[in-house]
Design an enzyme around this catalytic site. Structure first.
Site, PDB file in Angstrom:
ATOM      1  N   HIS A 129     -12.185 -32.950 -31.184  1.00 42.84           N
ATOM      2  CA  HIS A 129     -13.419 -33.076 -30.409  1.00 42.84           C
ATOM      3  C   HIS A 129     -13.746 -31.717 -29.801  1.00 42.84           C
ATOM      4  O   HIS A 129     -12.843 -30.963 -29.411  1.00 42.84           O
ATOM      5  CB  HIS A 129     -13.236 -34.104 -29.288  1.00 42.84           C
ATOM      6  CG  HIS A 129     -14.184 -33.945 -28.141  1.00 42.84           C
ATOM      7  ND1 HIS A 129     -13.849 -33.345 -26.944  1.00 42.84           N
ATOM      8  CD2 HIS A 129     -15.495 -34.289 -28.022  1.00 42.84           C
ATOM      9  CE1 HIS A 129     -14.883 -33.341 -26.140  1.00 42.84           C
ATOM     10  NE2 HIS A 129     -15.898 -33.910 -26.762  1.00 42.84           N
ATOM     11  N   ASN A 131     -17.110 -29.770 -27.330  1.00 43.26           N
ATOM     12  CA  ASN A 131     -18.397 -29.932 -26.655  1.00 43.26           C
ATOM     13  C   ASN A 131     -18.648 -28.678 -25.830  1.00 43.26           C
ATOM     14  O   ASN A 131     -17.772 -28.231 -25.079  1.00 43.26           O
ATOM     15  CB  ASN A 131     -18.357 -31.178 -25.753  1.00 43.26           C
ATOM     16  CG  ASN A 131     -19.621 -31.359 -24.941  1.00 43.26           C
ATOM     17  OD1 ASN A 131     -19.884 -30.620 -23.994  1.00 43.26           O
ATOM     18  ND2 ASN A 131     -20.400 -32.362 -25.302  1.00 43.26           N
ATOM     19  N   TYR A 132     -19.836 -28.106 -25.964  1.00 45.04           N
ATOM     20  CA  TYR A 132     -20.234 -26.959 -25.139  1.00 45.04           C
ATOM     21  C   TYR A 132     -21.663 -27.181 -24.681  1.00 45.04           C
ATOM     22  O   TYR A 132     -22.526 -27.557 -25.482  1.00 45.04           O
ATOM     23  CB  TYR A 132     -20.082 -25.645 -25.917  1.00 45.04           C
ATOM     24  CG  TYR A 132     -18.629 -25.369 -26.224  1.00 45.04           C
ATOM     25  CD1 TYR A 132     -17.765 -24.902 -25.233  1.00 45.04           C
ATOM     26  CD2 TYR A 132     -18.098 -25.644 -27.484  1.00 45.04           C
ATOM     27  CE1 TYR A 132     -16.418 -24.698 -25.482  1.00 45.04           C
ATOM     28  CE2 TYR A 132     -16.741 -25.446 -27.750  1.00 45.04           C
ATOM     29  CZ  TYR A 132     -15.915 -24.973 -26.737  1.00 45.04           C
ATOM     30  OH  TYR A 132     -14.579 -24.791 -26.986  1.00 45.04           O
ATOM     31  N   ARG A 133     -21.915 -26.945 -23.385  1.00 48.22           N
ATOM     32  CA  ARG A 133     -23.194 -27.347 -22.811  1.00 48.22           C
ATOM     33  C   ARG A 133     -23.629 -26.430 -21.661  1.00 48.22           C
ATOM     34  O   ARG A 133     -22.801 -25.767 -21.024  1.00 48.22           O
ATOM     35  CB  ARG A 133     -23.098 -28.787 -22.308  1.00 48.22           C
ATOM     36  CG  ARG A 133     -21.987 -28.973 -21.284  1.00 48.22           C
ATOM     37  CD  ARG A 133     -21.633 -30.436 -21.060  1.00 48.22           C
ATOM     38  NE  ARG A 133     -20.515 -30.570 -20.124  1.00 48.22           N
ATOM     39  CZ  ARG A 133     -19.233 -30.544 -20.481  1.00 48.22           C
ATOM     40  NH1 ARG A 133     -18.900 -30.377 -21.752  1.00 48.22           N
ATOM     41  NH2 ARG A 133     -18.281 -30.667 -19.578  1.00 48.22           N
ATOM     42  N   GLY A 300     -33.917 -42.837 -21.382  1.00 46.38           N
ATOM     43  CA  GLY A 300     -34.271 -42.347 -22.711  1.00 46.38           C
ATOM     44  C   GLY A 300     -33.104 -41.867 -23.523  1.00 46.38           C
ATOM     45  O   GLY A 300     -33.281 -41.193 -24.543  1.00 46.38           O
ATOM     46  N   ALA A 301     -31.871 -42.199 -23.088  1.00 45.55           N
ATOM     47  CA  ALA A 301     -30.685 -41.737 -23.809  1.00 45.55           C
ATOM     48  C   ALA A 301     -30.688 -42.280 -25.235  1.00 45.55           C
ATOM     49  O   ALA A 301     -31.095 -43.418 -25.486  1.00 45.55           O
ATOM     50  CB  ALA A 301     -29.434 -42.180 -23.079  1.00 45.55           C
ATOM     51  N   GLU A 304     -27.241 -43.962 -30.229  1.00 47.52           N
ATOM     52  CA  GLU A 304     -26.554 -43.610 -31.469  1.00 47.52           C
ATOM     53  C   GLU A 304     -25.783 -42.296 -31.311  1.00 47.52           C
ATOM     54  O   GLU A 304     -24.677 -42.137 -31.828  1.00 47.52           O
ATOM     55  CB  GLU A 304     -27.552 -43.503 -32.626  1.00 47.52           C
ATOM     56  CG  GLU A 304     -28.213 -44.814 -33.003  1.00 47.52           C
ATOM     57  CD  GLU A 304     -27.248 -45.811 -33.610  1.00 47.52           C
ATOM     58  OE1 GLU A 304     -26.206 -45.380 -34.151  1.00 47.52           O
ATOM     59  OE2 GLU A 304     -27.521 -47.022 -33.538  1.00 47.52           O
TER      60      GLU A 304
END
Length: 346
Positions: A129, A131-133, A300-301, A304
């Site tokens: 996994h 994740n970068y944000r 509004g997420a 999916e």
């Protein structure tokens, strides 16, 4: 004119997504390509998803029966809008290192990031996994240049094997450590410890995997996880450079492991153990993961995309003793590493 940080992050994650998807497709050229689609968030923003297997394969299971990957998603989102008070409350609980503003009507926000999860088919090839944000909260109003009230970067990458290969663990951690050290020697120890603590399943008394790095709330202010006088990136440009280095370290950290393990011989019993471990992965993601909870609380997420991290198949057994009863087995070796985090990096 210099691009805004929003534009720079967006450009980088689009490039990184394409590089990673292309690398997986090159590794397994006889399997169908990733399914690519774009979506628009009605409340503001958009995203681009790259998923495997493609939806068409469900009508033809034979097309992916021998694929290296069983389930994978490499998604980016660039969204903006108004954070409702409930989401701000959740965010404040999650971001204790940093004071966050409040407003009864909510606050405008911008968020851009890349999130990926890879579930290989072979039990000897680990799930990974990353994740970068980047996140901004701005002052309410219609001004063209809204005041930024808070900004920060976050991310990380972690490895979740079903069978423990110490050389693979050392390679993954050492690659991430060296990427961190390009920016400060203090980062990897702090991020590694944070990762071990974050990806922990309290009701099981074990970690989700063997860790990696995890960080959040990196900005110009003091950080609860780092010494106050730490020499580290603090301005937006230098923290963005750290994010780029770590994002580009993903393929070197993981692809050699997948290349070496995806064709290992395996047995039905090893497949059973892999599916049990995937059940633990699901438990963490649905019960504890901050990103999942925040995403589901955001108007509004795209559901999916939020649930993309879940494996296609998982297993739960009533009072299963596999991995617990017989010491000296490969399964018990993994469980010991999950209950007792180790220093893997060289």
């Amino acid at each position: 004119m210099e691009s805004s940080m929003r534009q720079r992050v967006e450009s980088f994650i689009l490039e990184l997504q394409n590089d990673i998807v292309s690398a997986f497709e090159k590794l397994d050229p006889t399997s169908p390509p990733f399914h690519r689609d774009s979506w628009v968030r009605p409340q503001g923003g958009s995203g681009h998803s790259c998923v495997f297997p493609p939806p068409s394969s469900y009508a033809d299971p034979g097309s992916t029966a021998d694929s290296i990957l069983e389930k994978a998603g490499i998604n980016i989102s660039i969204v903006h809008g108004n954070l409702p008070p409930a989401a701000i409350k959740q965010m404040r609980a999650d971001h204790t290192s940093m004071p966050l503003p409040d407003h009864p009507g909510g606050l405008p926000f911008f968020a851009a990031g890349i999130s990926l999860v890879i579930h290989p088919r072979n039990p000897h090839a680990p799930t990974v996994h990353a994740n970068y944000r980047y996140f901004e909260i701005t002052a309410p109003g219609d001004a063209p240049q809204q005041e930024i009230l808070a900004w920060w970067f976050g991310g990380g990458s972690d490895l979740t094997p079903s069978y423990l290969y110490p050389a693979d663990a050392a390679h993954f951690h050492t690659t991430m450590k060296r990427a961190c050290e390009e920016h400060s020697p203090l980062l990897y120890p702090a991020f590694k410890k944070w990762c071990d603590e974050y990806f922990y399943i309290p009701h099981r008394g074990e970690a989700r995997g063997i860790g990696g790095i995890f960080f959040d709330d990196l900005n110009s202010g003091p950080h609860a996880r780092l010494p106050p006088d730490a020499a580290r990136p603090t301005d937006p440009a230098s923290i963005f450079a750290l994010m780029q280095t770590l994002g580009r370290a993903f393929l070197p950290s993981y692809l050699p492991i997948l290349s070496a393990r995806h064709s290992n011989p395996s047995t039905p019993e090893e497949r059973r153990w892999q599916l049990l471990r995937r059940g633990r992965y699901v438990e963490f993601n649905l019960v504890y993961d901050r990103g999942t909870k925040f995403g589901l609380a955001t108007p509004g997420a795209r559901i999916e995309s939020i649930l993309m991290s879940l494996p296609e198949t998982a297993r739960w057994e009533y009072c299963s003793d596999l991995g617990e009863s017989a010491q000296g087995t490969p399964e018990a070796e993994l469980v010991d590493a999950l209950k007792n985090p180790r220093n893997w990096a060289e």
